[in-house]
Motif scaffolding. Structure first.
Motif, PDB file in Angstrom:
ATOM      1  N   LEU A  68      37.907  48.778  49.273  1.00  0.00           N
ATOM      2  CA  LEU A  68      37.143  49.986  48.950  1.00  0.00           C
ATOM      3  C   LEU A  68      38.037  51.219  49.053  1.00  0.00           C
ATOM      4  O   LEU A  68      37.998  52.109  48.192  1.00  0.00           O
ATOM      5  CB  LEU A  68      35.935  50.120  49.882  1.00  0.00           C
ATOM      6  N   ALA A  69      38.867  51.263  50.108  1.00  0.00           N
ATOM      7  CA  ALA A  69      39.787  52.390  50.269  1.00  0.00           C
ATOM      8  C   ALA A  69      40.788  52.442  49.118  1.00  0.00           C
ATOM      9  O   ALA A  69      41.093  53.524  48.591  1.00  0.00           O
ATOM     10  CB  ALA A  69      40.517  52.273  51.604  1.00  0.00           C
ATOM     11  N   VAL A  70      41.288  51.282  48.709  1.00  0.00           N
ATOM     12  CA  VAL A  70      42.217  51.225  47.569  1.00  0.00           C
ATOM     13  C   VAL A  70      41.532  51.753  46.312  1.00  0.00           C
ATOM     14  O   VAL A  70      42.128  52.520  45.535  1.00  0.00           O
ATOM     15  CB  VAL A  70      42.700  49.774  47.344  1.00  0.00           C
ATOM     16  N   HIS A  71      40.291  51.365  46.115  1.00  0.00           N
ATOM     17  CA  HIS A  71      39.542  51.822  44.936  1.00  0.00           C
ATOM     18  C   HIS A  71      39.368  53.340  44.953  1.00  0.00           C
ATOM     19  O   HIS A  71      39.563  54.006  43.921  1.00  0.00           O
ATOM     20  CB  HIS A  71      38.179  51.138  44.900  1.00  0.00           C
ATOM     21  N   LEU A  72      39.015  53.882  46.107  1.00  0.00           N
ATOM     22  CA  LEU A  72      38.823  55.327  46.213  1.00  0.00           C
ATOM     23  C   LEU A  72      40.114  56.074  45.916  1.00  0.00           C
ATOM     24  O   LEU A  72      40.115  57.100  45.210  1.00  0.00           O
ATOM     25  CB  LEU A  72      38.322  55.686  47.613  1.00  0.00           C
ATOM     26  N   LEU A  73      41.231  55.570  46.443  1.00  0.00           N
ATOM     27  CA  LEU A  73      42.519  56.216  46.197  1.00  0.00           C
ATOM     28  C   LEU A  73      42.921  56.112  44.728  1.00  0.00           C
ATOM     29  O   LEU A  73      43.456  57.061  44.156  1.00  0.00           O
ATOM     30  CB  LEU A  73      43.597  55.584  47.078  1.00  0.00           C
ATOM     31  N   THR A  74      42.661  54.954  44.122  1.00  0.00           N
ATOM     32  CA  THR A  74      42.999  54.770  42.707  1.00  0.00           C
ATOM     33  C   THR A  74      42.195  55.719  41.825  1.00  0.00           C
ATOM     34  O   THR A  74      42.742  56.360  40.917  1.00  0.00           O
ATOM     35  CB  THR A  74      42.752  53.311  42.279  1.00  0.00           C
ATOM     36  N   VAL A  75      40.907  55.807  42.089  1.00  0.00           N
ATOM     37  CA  VAL A  75      40.063  56.730  41.325  1.00  0.00           C
ATOM     38  C   VAL A  75      40.531  58.163  41.548  1.00  0.00           C
ATOM     39  O   VAL A  75      40.649  58.948  40.589  1.00  0.00           O
ATOM     40  CB  VAL A  75      38.585  56.572  41.720  1.00  0.00           C
ATOM     41  N   GLY A  76      40.814  58.514  42.802  1.00  0.00           N
ATOM     42  CA  GLY A  76      41.283  59.860  43.100  1.00  0.00           C
ATOM     43  C   GLY A  76      42.578  60.203  42.380  1.00  0.00           C
ATOM     44  O   GLY A  76      42.730  61.301  41.822  1.00  0.00           O
ATOM     45  N   PHE A  77      43.511  59.261  42.369  1.00  0.00           N
ATOM     46  CA  PHE A  77      44.783  59.490  41.665  1.00  0.00           C
ATOM     47  C   PHE A  77      44.541  59.718  40.185  1.00  0.00           C
ATOM     48  O   PHE A  77      45.132  60.615  39.573  1.00  0.00           O
ATOM     49  CB  PHE A  77      45.707  58.287  41.870  1.00  0.00           C
ATOM     50  N   ASN A  78      43.670  58.907  39.585  1.00  0.00           N
ATOM     51  CA  ASN A  78      43.406  59.041  38.150  1.00  0.00           C
ATOM     52  C   ASN A  78      42.600  60.283  37.810  1.00  0.00           C
ATOM     53  O   ASN A  78      42.566  60.690  36.641  1.00  0.00           O
ATOM     54  CB  ASN A  78      42.695  57.787  37.639  1.00  0.00           C
TER      55      ASN A  78
END
Length: 208
Positions: free
Chosen positions: A100-110
């Protein structure tokens, strides 16, 4: 819902739902080709169409949970199966929270936020190692295990490996203090050393 069912399916399902909801909320703002993988220098090196990239992680969360839960069912010994399930339940929670943390960071980066992926990865992996290392000594020796050991040697082996994992986790967390890409490379070195100790230790105790 019991505590067991909460760990086994409740938390993973909730995490997947949160990840999917966040992707839906920001879907229109995401780029058509999302960065989904990054090199040690924080530069993206793999992209995916947002129709897949935005929802891949929730699917992975549920898939990993299903595989982890199913793996315990392969154990034929009932008492060992219950112990495996207890360990797997804890691992499930740790892994899906990480995803979930990885997903949040990926979305944030994009979405354009300045996020240092190389700082997050050693920290996240280190915390996972610490958590898993603490529950590893509770895992029984499985029927399908490649290296068969006497039970007293197996108990000693998992205690040692559990401590090694905890130490490795703390080293990874501390590696975030290193400059630039050094933390990522140090993390790879620690993982390689741990794998050598896992295989070497298993081979040693299996021969005793």
């Amino acid at each position: 819902m019991t505590t067991t069912n909460l760990k086994r399916w409740g938390i993973p399902a909730a995490a997947a739902l949160i990840a999917a909801a966040i992707s839906l909320y920001y879907y229109a703002e995401l780029p058509e080709m999302m960065a989904v993988h990054f090199g040690p220098s924080d530069e993206p090196d793999r992209y995916m169409n947002k129709a897949f990239g935005a929802f891949l992680m929730p699917v992975i969360m549920l898939f990993v949970t299903a595989v982890t839960n199913a793996s315990a069912k392969l154990e034929r010994d009932e008492s060992k199966r219950r112990r495996f399930e207890g360990v797997n339940d804890t691992v499930n929670v740790v892994v899906v929270v990480l995803l979930l943390a990885v997903h949040l960071l990926t979305v944030g980066f994009n979405l354009g936020y300045a996020i240092r992926i190389s700082l997050f990865v050693p920290l996240a992996v280190g915390l996972v190692f610490i958590a898993v290392g603490n529950v590893l000594p509770r895992a029984p020796q499985g029927t399908l295990r490649a290296f068969r050991m006497k039970e007293e040697y197996y108990a000693k082996y998992v205690r040692i490996q559990g401590r090694f994992m905890v130490v490795a986790g703390f080293l990874m967390v501390l590696s975030t203090l290193l400059p630039g890409e050094a933390g990522m490379y140090f993390m790879f070195f620690v993982i390689a050393a741990l794998l050598i100790s896992v295989i070497g230790g298993a081979s040693y105790f299996a021969k005793r």
